[in-house]
Design a protein around this motif. Structure first.
Motif, mmCIF file in Angstrom:
data_model
loop_
_atom_site.group_PDB
_atom_site.id
_atom_site.type_symbol
_atom_site.label_atom_id
_atom_site.label_comp_id
_atom_site.label_asym_id
_atom_site.label_seq_id
_atom_site.Cartn_x
_atom_site.Cartn_y
_atom_site.Cartn_z
ATOM 1 N N THR A 109 73.050 6.991 13.725
ATOM 2 C CA THR A 109 73.548 8.091 12.912
ATOM 3 C C THR A 109 73.736 9.286 13.845
ATOM 4 N N SER A 110 73.744 10.495 13.299
ATOM 5 C CA SER A 110 73.846 11.696 14.127
ATOM 6 C C SER A 110 72.709 12.653 13.778
ATOM 7 N N SER A 160 74.608 9.036 17.955
ATOM 8 C CA SER A 160 73.744 8.686 19.089
ATOM 9 C C SER A 160 72.266 8.716 18.708
ATOM 10 N N ILE A 161 71.973 8.900 17.424
ATOM 11 C CA ILE A 161 70.602 9.117 16.955
ATOM 12 C C ILE A 161 70.202 8.036 15.955
ATOM 13 N N TYR A 162 68.949 7.583 16.046
ATOM 14 C CA TYR A 162 68.377 6.673 15.045
ATOM 15 C C TYR A 162 67.569 7.518 14.064
ATOM 16 N N THR A 163 67.787 7.301 12.777
ATOM 17 C CA THR A 163 67.134 8.102 11.737
ATOM 18 C C THR A 163 66.249 7.222 10.870
ATOM 19 N N GLU A 174 79.910 14.506 0.467
ATOM 20 C CA GLU A 174 79.901 15.942 0.757
ATOM 21 C C GLU A 174 79.578 16.251 2.218
ATOM 22 N N THR A 175 79.195 15.247 2.977
ATOM 23 C CA THR A 175 78.762 15.508 4.363
ATOM 24 C C THR A 175 79.568 14.692 5.371
ATOM 25 N N ILE A 176 79.092 13.507 5.666
ATOM 26 C CA ILE A 176 79.676 12.707 6.735
ATOM 27 C C ILE A 176 81.111 12.293 6.431
ATOM 28 N N GLN A 177 81.427 11.967 5.172
ATOM 29 C CA GLN A 177 82.784 11.543 4.858
ATOM 30 C C GLN A 177 83.794 12.674 5.024
ATOM 31 N N LYS A 178 83.363 13.893 4.697
ATOM 32 C CA LYS A 178 84.250 15.046 4.922
ATOM 33 C C LYS A 178 84.513 15.220 6.407
ATOM 34 N N ALA A 179 83.446 15.062 7.210
ATOM 35 C CA ALA A 179 83.597 15.241 8.660
ATOM 36 C C ALA A 179 84.503 14.167 9.254
#
Length: 798
Positions: A76-77, A212-215, A238-243
């Motif tokens: 993830t990020s 580049s991040i594991y969550t 509202e977050t990742i899909q918009k980006a």
């Protein structure tokens, strides 16, 4: 009553030494194999369960699709963890992990290269369970300059954990870190392993698309992760899909305990297992045990003729069916218990070899000595009962008068059942032989197939010192002064490790317009010598060149797959555009050449679209590829080491041969093949033991017939054929049944490989011939022995 049954059982074992020995050896081998595989399966199923919060920890992963692209990432990020924790009260805590914390560790005059170091939020020590030798979880990662190390790293640097505590070490000679805690080494049954952890920068919110991040999330008590997962689509929209500007997207929560066996995403933290492999080994263990149990049933029922009068006497003096059945079950349980003791000895002797084969550290008493003993006793009783139930019921049904006369009565049902069991044994055996052969053939194909480049005599190594990276042209020139070195190239990643990065590109279509969507492609940063060093074929256009300034920032090479998927008719000269900054500005790059497809990953993966670009600065290339003259590996290595030390006097280069990089990707399949081969041999041995016992008994029952046939002029060969043909018919029937089963099972196994062998009848013919030859050798030994015996002895009256 039980004492009487036990005494009878011991006498029977002593009286029938050969058959008892066959039963004991077969059951012991079956139990030992079962025990070893159970230990392996238990270890696979135990991954990450040592964590106190194991049932409440989940990992956030993502799946997305757009146009003809898709992503399935364990990554993830940076914004994911804080945003999720804020949005959902069901989440007690969250942690971000970045695996790029490694480098050169310096303490005094010691310099150690350590790659398995992570950056993580301080919540890591609260969410996961670690055993602290020094320091505590509450404060260990509170300071930006803190570091928590494992006991192994402490011993490596300081000789003891006590000396390491509170010492200051340096990362890459410029980042001082104080050792605030020392923990025991991470257990081997963890998918998240490291030798040290450094604090994740608290103010690093990052970009939503910088994957580049594991969550990991720690859910509150009583929260069902599937219910939380249902709420994630609205959050993602509202977050990742918009980006990302996409609509087909899914955020998934993976339970911690399911990651090792059920996850196979891009950029996994470690090489995961496979639940299908566990099922396969469980089936092998069960089938081998069944073969051993079938041996016991077959031999015991076959020996019924020699005990018929005993049964008649017992019935005449009042023994009922239940009592006689109990006697035979007691005998079976006793044999199984003795076999279990022998199996325990076999396991203790072979476990070190099995550990080496599976790359594990299994212990025979992993469940505790008392639990192991109790389980072994219970399992022996169960196995003995199952093995003895049919023979006991079969023998107990004889009527007393015929039994006293030695008459067995009609045995067609019993004989058919025994033959069916023999067929079943050899079905299993043929399937296992065919499986082992096919696994071997696929691995040989993977290791020796043309990958699209020449991987032989090429070594790679990572350049740790950033100053040395700026001197790559000089380093290459120095290496090429010796004829031991054929060519040298630099790149941003070593291929063959399944960890290349990718980027989304917009591209010029055939009509000259720029596409309105992106195409995902692997991106490999290389210098102008890479194509020639790797001996990759250039199909169209020209290679990258350091003599042409535009190539450094404005030119790319693409592979056949990319050209085909974009539908380009004339790819050379086409433009590709990639986002170059956070504002979305694009920098066009021109396609100057098309290269032949080559494998950057193992054959489990299909060849993906690939773009090769030159770096904007030599410091961005941190991996060197060196082709050594054929047959000069030792001399070449010595020369490379000598030259490299002139540029980096502190750090020792760690060399990896490219063919070994690729071969390493098949380690799991190699182990599976070796285990399948080992237990195939064991299954054959146990099946042949049973066949030997049946052949021995069959010969003893027909000894007078053989004598008469010899007197009447029968040849040795004729008698051998007579005694062997019935058994060989059973093996042929088994081959006919096993072939479609093996074909289906191995076709499913091969589906894990994007590039695989074609199944042919030859494999199954080989498996069948092997089984036939082994059966023939087993039966012929007794048949020949009977055929060459003096007929006078066999015809002599009792």
């Amino acid at each position: 009553m039980f004492k009487n049954h036990l005494t009878t059982a011991l006498r029977t074992i002593r009286r029938n030494k050969i058959f008892s020995g066959i039963n004991l050896l077969g059951l012991a081998l079956g139990l030992a194999a079962f025990w070893l595989i159970v230990l392996y399966i238990a270890d696979e199923l135990s991954y990450d369960r040592y964590n106190a919060n194991a049932e409440r920890i989940v990992r956030v992963v993502q799946h997305s699709r757009w146009s003809d692209n898709d992503l399935h990432l364990a990554l993830t990020s940076a914004p994911f963890a804080p945003a999720l924790k804020t949005a959902f009260p069901e989440i007690e805590d969250a942690v971000r992990i970045n695996t790029e914390g490694g480098g050169i560790i310096t303490y005094g005059d010691k310099n150690i290269k350590q790659g398995d170091i992570v950056f993580a939020d301080k919540s890591l020590l609260h969410i996961f369970s670690y055993d602290f030798l020094y320091g505590d979880a509450g404060s260990a990662l509170n300071q930006p300059s803190a570091v928590v190390i494992t006991n192994s790293l402490a011993l490596k640097l300081f000789g003891s954990a006590e000396k390491a505590f509170h010492q200051t070490i340096y990362f890459d000679k410029q980042f001082p870190s104080t050792i605030t805690a020392i923990i025991k080494d991470i257990p081997g049954n963890s998918h998240l392993r490291f030798s040290a952890v450094r604090p994740f920068p608290a103010d690093d919110t990052g970009d939503w698309q910088n994957f580049s991040i594991y969550t990991y999330l720690l859910l509150k008590e009583g929260i069902n992760y599937t219910e939380l997962e249902k709420k994630l689509p609205a959050f993602a929209a509202e977050t990742i899909q918009k980006a990302m500007g996409i609509t087909d997207y899914k955020m998934e929560l993976q339970p911690l305990t399911s990651i090792h066996l059920h996850s196979n995403l891009g950029y996994e933290l470690s090489a995961n297992g496979n639940i299908n492999r566990v099922y396969t080994f469980a089936a092998i263990a069960l089938l081998i045990l069944i073969i051993a149990m079938i041996n016991y049933m077959n031999l015991t029922t076959a020996l019924s003729a020699s005990r018929i009068k005993e049964i008649g006497v017992r019935k005449a003096i009042g023994s009922g069916k239940r009592s006689i059945a109990g006697m035979f079950i007691t005998e079976a349980v006793l044999v199984t218990c003795i076999a279990a003791f022998i199996a325990a000895v076999i396991v203790s002797l072979t476990l070190p070899l099995f550990n080496e084969l599976t790359a594990k550290e299994l212990s025979a008493n992993r469940f505790g000595i008392l639990n192991t003993i109790l389980c072994l006793i219970a399992f022996s009783l169960l196995t003995g009962f199952i093995s003895g139930i049919y023979p006991s019921l079969f023998l107990a049904k004889f009527k007393p008068i015929p039994a006293l006369k030695g008459q067995l009565g009609k045995q067609s049902g019993s004989i058919f059942f025994r033959k069916s069991l023999v067929v079943f044994q050899f079905v299993i055996t043929v399937v296992m032989i065919a499986g082992a052969v096919i696994i071997y053939q696929q691995l040989q194909y993977a290791l020796h197939t043309n990958l699209g480049f020449n991987k032989d005599e090429v070594l790679t190594f990572h350049i740790d010192d950033k100053k040395v990276r700026n001197q790559i042209p000089a380093l290459k020139a120095q290496l090429l002064q010796n004829p031991l070195i054929k060519s040298v190239a630099a790149a941003g990643n070593p291929i063959g490790n399944n960890n290349l990065g990718g980027n989304g590109y917009k591209y010029e279509e055939n009509n000259g317009a720029v596409s309105d969507h992106t195409k995902m492609a692997q991106e490999l940063m290389v210098d102008a010598d890479f194509v020639n060093t790797m001996e990759i074929k250039l199909l169209e256009g020209r290679n990258l060149s350091e003599a042409i300034p535009a190539d450094q920032s404005g030119s790319v090479l693409v592979n056949e797959t990319l050209v085909r998927e974009l539908g380009w008719k004339e790819p050379v000269g086409k433009q590709m555009l990639k986002a170059s900054d956070d504002d979305g500005n694009t920098a066009p790059k021109k396609v100057i050449g098309v290269i032949k497809d080559f494998h950057t990953y193992s054959l489990q993966h299909k060849i993906e679209p690939l773009v090769m670009v030159m770096p904007s600065a030599s410091s961005m290339e941190d991996n060197l590829y060196v082709r050594i003259a054929k047959g000069k590996i030792p001399e070449g290595l010595a020369y490379i080491d000598k030259v490299y030390r002139q540029f980096d006097k502190t750090n020792q280069a760690t060399y990896h041969f490219l063919d070994q990089n690729f071969a390493k990707q098949y380690d799991a399949e190699k182990k599976q093949g070796q285990i399948a081969f080992l237990f195939s041999i064991l299954a054959i041995l146990i099946a042949c033991l049973g066949l030997f016992g049946l052949a021995t008994f069959s010969v003893s029952q027909r000894i007078k017939e053989i004598g008469i046939r010899k007197v009447l002029g029968a040849s040795v060969a004729g008698i051998v054929v007579l005694l062997s043909k019935d058994f060989l018919k059973l093996v042929l029937i088994a081959l006919c049944i096993a072939t479609p089963i093996a074909w289906y099972a191995m076709s499913k196994w091969l589906e894990d490989f994007a590039y695989r062998i074609e199944l042919t009848g030859g494999v199954f013919i080989v498996a069948g011939i092997t089984a036939l030859v082994l059966a023939l050798l087993t039966v012929s030994f007794q048949a020949i022995k009977a055929a060459v015996a003096n007929p006078v002895k066999s015809l002599r009256t009792e």
